[in-house]
Design a protein around this motif. Sequence first.
Motif, PDB file in Angstrom:
ATOM      1  N   THR A 293       0.833  -1.209   0.000  1.00 17.40           N
ATOM      2  CA  THR A 293       0.000   0.000   0.000  1.00 17.40           C
ATOM      3  C   THR A 293       0.862   1.251   0.000  1.00 17.40           C
ATOM      4  N   ALA A 294       1.903   1.254   0.843  1.00 17.65           N
ATOM      5  CA  ALA A 294       2.790   2.418   0.922  1.00 17.65           C
ATOM      6  C   ALA A 294       3.485   2.691  -0.405  1.00 17.65           C
ATOM      7  N   ALA A 295       3.755   1.655  -1.176  1.00 17.82           N
ATOM      8  CA  ALA A 295       4.422   1.825  -2.473  1.00 17.82           C
ATOM      9  C   ALA A 295       3.446   2.212  -3.576  1.00 17.82           C
ATOM     10  N   MET A 296       2.242   1.597  -3.568  1.00 16.98           N
ATOM     11  CA  MET A 296       1.283   1.826  -4.648  1.00 16.98           C
ATOM     12  C   MET A 296       0.645   3.205  -4.602  1.00 16.98           C
ATOM     13  N   VAL A 297       0.469   3.769  -3.409  1.00 19.45           N
ATOM     14  CA  VAL A 297      -0.159   5.098  -3.311  1.00 19.45           C
ATOM     15  C   VAL A 297       0.640   6.156  -4.063  1.00 19.45           C
ATOM     16  N   PRO A 298       1.950   6.285  -3.845  1.00 18.05           N
ATOM     17  CA  PRO A 298       2.692   7.280  -4.632  1.00 18.05           C
ATOM     18  C   PRO A 298       2.965   6.867  -6.077  1.00 18.05           C
ATOM     19  N   LEU A 299       3.064   5.549  -6.333  1.00 17.87           N
ATOM     20  CA  LEU A 299       3.363   5.104  -7.694  1.00 17.87           C
ATOM     21  C   LEU A 299       2.168   5.226  -8.627  1.00 17.87           C
TER      22      LEU A 299
END
Length: 334
Positions: free
Chosen positions: A274-280
């Motif tokens: 989740t932490a990676a997909m939100v900014p990506l």
Amino acid sequence: MYRDFSAGLIVALTAIPMAMGFAIASGLRPEQGIIAGALACIVGRTFGGSKYQVYGPTAAFIPVVAGLMAKYGEVGRGTFDQGHGFHLLVSIIAGVTLMVMGLLGLGKYAKLVPDSIVVGFTVGIAIVIAMSNFGEALGVQLLLKGGLFEKVLCSTMADRLADNRKTKFNAEKELWGQGIVQVITPLVNGFPCTGALARTTTSIKAGAVTPLAGYFKGVLKLVIVLFLASYLEYVPMACIAGILLWVATNMVKPKEIKEVWGHNKFHASLMIYTAAMVPLTDFLTGVLSALIIYAVLVKFLDTPAAVDEPTTAKKPDSVDKLQSDATPAKQVAS
């Protein structure tokens, strides 16, 4: 009250340039963003279900409103009033939909979101805020844009950031309040608004402790614009970016990350995803995909923590047996 006043003042100062920018980027006039931000805070604070939520124009609405204005406004061979009128209709429909969802009690489903996704979501938001303001702080182009998931989950995040243990947010009331915001703000020549993640976090970190901070923000925003309108263009974006960078660094709580990490590998992986997909990608894609993964795999991979098993397996049974054997003997002796 002083802490709420200072928090409201800080948020008002940071929100004015952002509200103007969001309105311009959407094909509307800058004053529409300012009016919307001030009124949304007052209306949302009155009818919403969160103590800390700060309402205002956000980047999430830019592609929607800009698309409507491009299709039905001057670009689409119409007029500004025609485009704005259709935008008003869509906002009211969205507001009524949110109010109906609140009446049906659908907000309770937000509580089913696991901590791993909420913590990952918060970390992802911090990354987005930091990256989107890092360029402004250094005087170069913005580096990253994002944001389409800002509603009830923002209230959940606000409670966690403020360590709120008293009056928790009411999900159904929050949907109702945001629905009223969507209906009223466009009617007074405003811009559709929702819970603003960055401004909510800024308010909490600036010391907000009661709902008064939201009222102060709305009133102070109007007062500042009324008396300082001609000077707003001289406010350096680097100052605002610096504040938001400080906010981003304070959003991440190592304690919460350690708790999720120590639960099991499934929730640790879900938090990282989740932490990676939100900014990506964007807020909507990141959170919804994480929720889908959680719903599909929770029965197979969400194993209970092994630490709790020994204490609940043998000791209670043996203690209960000893107590049951000893009690009759005491009664006979007496």
